[in-house]
Scaffold this active site. Sequence first.
Site, short mmCIF file in Angstrom:
data_model
loop_
_atom_site.label_atom_id
_atom_site.label_comp_id
_atom_site.label_asym_id
_atom_site.label_seq_id
_atom_site.Cartn_x
_atom_site.Cartn_y
_atom_site.Cartn_z
N ARG A 14 0.85 -1.30 0.08
CA ARG A 14 0.12 -0.06 0.09
C ARG A 14 0.98 1.27 -0.03
O ARG A 14 1.32 1.79 -1.12
CB ARG A 14 -0.96 -0.04 1.03
CG ARG A 14 -2.12 1.01 1.03
CD ARG A 14 -1.79 2.38 1.23
NE ARG A 14 -1.38 2.45 2.94
CZ ARG A 14 -0.63 3.65 3.18
NH1 ARG A 14 -0.44 4.70 2.49
NH2 ARG A 14 -0.27 3.55 4.33
N HIS A 18 3.31 3.91 -3.49
CA HIS A 18 3.99 5.37 -3.72
C HIS A 18 5.44 5.45 -4.41
O HIS A 18 5.55 6.31 -5.17
CB HIS A 18 3.98 6.17 -2.48
CG HIS A 18 2.70 6.79 -1.88
ND1 HIS A 18 1.94 7.59 -2.53
CD2 HIS A 18 1.92 6.36 -0.86
CE1 HIS A 18 0.57 7.54 -1.80
NE2 HIS A 18 0.80 6.88 -0.63
N HIS A 199 7.88 7.04 9.12
CA HIS A 199 8.38 7.22 7.70
C HIS A 199 9.78 7.73 8.17
O HIS A 199 10.22 8.16 9.39
CB HIS A 199 7.83 8.30 7.01
CG HIS A 199 6.95 7.99 6.05
ND1 HIS A 199 6.94 7.38 4.81
CD2 HIS A 199 5.48 8.03 6.55
CE1 HIS A 199 5.63 6.93 4.51
NE2 HIS A 199 4.79 7.17 5.21
N TYR A 288 4.00 16.01 3.88
CA TYR A 288 3.47 14.55 3.42
C TYR A 288 4.63 13.79 2.41
O TYR A 288 4.53 14.57 1.44
CB TYR A 288 2.10 14.94 2.99
CG TYR A 288 1.12 13.97 2.54
CD1 TYR A 288 0.75 13.17 4.08
CD2 TYR A 288 0.43 13.31 1.56
CE1 TYR A 288 -0.25 12.08 3.97
CE2 TYR A 288 -0.22 12.32 1.42
CZ TYR A 288 -0.74 11.85 2.65
OH TYR A 288 -1.52 10.62 2.63
#
Length: 352
Positions: A14, A18, A199, A288
């Site tokens: 998922r 990206h 992250h 983000y």
Amino acid sequence: MTTKKIYISDVTLRDGSHAIRHQYSVEQVRTIAKELDEAKVDSIEVAHGSGLQGSSFNYGFGAHTDLEWIEAVASVVKHAKIATLLLPGIGTIHDLKAAYDAGARIVRVATHCTEADISKQHIEYARHLGMEAVGFLMMSHMSTPQGLAQQAKLMESYGATCCYVVDSGGALSMDDVRMRFRAFKDVLKPETETGIHAHHNLSLGVANSIVAIEEGCDRVDASLAGMGAGAGNAPLEVFIAAAERMGWHHGTELYKLMDAADDIVRPLQDRPVRVDRETLALGYAGVYSSFLRHSEAAAQKYGLKTMDILVELGRRRMVGGQEDMIVDVALDLLKSLEHERIHAQPVSSEAG
């Protein structure tokens, strides 16, 4: 030392989407899921990087539909539960029902860290379906620990059985993580689980996950080879190796994860998932992480530096869902540079 079993939530299929602009093939998804399942992770999250129905002009078109990916994973897993992600306003309860029918049994309902109230319908419907509903508070660095905890409490009141600190910008320090989990503990029911989604933009993905566990966190998101937006997520194989060294119970097979990361996942990266100038700018500016590839495309198109775009996005406090503003920011920077160029030219004068 923690003695409980850590719940390992893999996000390679998922968030990792990206990193390759949502271009996983069905066969790649099937292969990766099989390896993860055999390595005994607890859940495998599957969807477009921006969640159910994220495939769009704004977020990037996927090579396949969410349902095709979920069905591919469902065809090979025997141990892990299939999870998916839904952002209210992008995915609907109809999409959630379709994902459930395809094999998903967990949904993480994701909102900006101050907008938990928009998750009510989706969390309640997930529970109605018999799914496990998880509250996923993105960009958690943009809220105070106490403010974030109140948002988690809202999600809990809607039926979420687990609430996440989600460091979408990779901007949280270890103390930031510690304070947020302590705030969660102060307001959530003892039976409500907590999770960390880190992250790696400041290279703290693994460290922050360890701190979270030390503070009583139950679930850790991670991905093979760190496959994810920006500098990626906490690398799964690295976190597991660290957990093993610390004597923590994780229930997975480290060597199998190491092989899958290097032999299967890393070769798929068309842009290395690592800390570099651009991804470091994400963590530094609190941006983000999925803005990275969009900002790189805008920088190339308009002859700008990606880092300049990212830092300006951070200054304007842009959040997930505002990808369309990246081009606006690029055009503003271009206009500013042109203005500076014109006014930097020497003014000629005629001698009398």
